[in-house]
Design an enzyme around this catalytic site. Structure first.
Site, short mmCIF file in Angstrom:
data_model
loop_
_atom_site.label_atom_id
_atom_site.label_comp_id
_atom_site.label_asym_id
_atom_site.label_seq_id
_atom_site.Cartn_x
_atom_site.Cartn_y
_atom_site.Cartn_z
N VAL A 15 0.88 1.12 5.16
CA VAL A 15 -0.05 1.47 4.09
C VAL A 15 -1.41 0.86 4.40
CG1 VAL A 15 1.71 1.70 2.29
CG2 VAL A 15 0.67 -0.52 2.70
N CYS A 16 -2.45 1.44 3.80
CA CYS A 16 -3.80 0.92 3.99
C CYS A 16 -3.86 -0.50 3.42
CB CYS A 16 -4.83 1.79 3.29
SG CYS A 16 -5.13 3.34 4.15
N PRO A 17 -4.55 -1.42 4.03
CA PRO A 17 -5.42 -1.26 5.19
C PRO A 17 -4.71 -1.45 6.54
CG PRO A 17 -5.68 -3.48 4.37
CD PRO A 17 -4.67 -2.78 3.46
#
Length: 82
Positions: A15-17
């Protein structure tokens, strides 16, 4: 692109980041002119990873969805380090 990329990276479970962090760390270790194919999915990674790499001056060679995947499904991003 007809040549096989020099590297491959699967960030479909990230998942981001972390999607961008893992991609950036690999690109930093690559030599200029080498390519990486990144497998990614989700709206945020699909928007942020290519944009951020382009902002760093790298070439986005292609961004293609896997067959049968929707607009935020699994895509293959090929980047050439500049």
């Amino acid at each position: 692109m007809t040549e096989k990329p020099n590297y491959s990276l699967d960030i479909t479970n990230e998942v981001c980041p972390m999607t961008f962090v893992k991609t950036k760390l690999l690109v930093e270790r690559m030599a200029s002119g080498e390519t990486v194919e990144v497998r990614l999915k989700g709206a945020e990674p699909l928007g942020n990873v290519p944009r951020s790499l382009a902002e760093l001056g790298h070439e986005i060679v292609s961004l293609i969805p896997e067959p049968g995947e929707g607009p935020t499904g699994i895509h293959h991003l090929v980047v050439c380090k500049k």
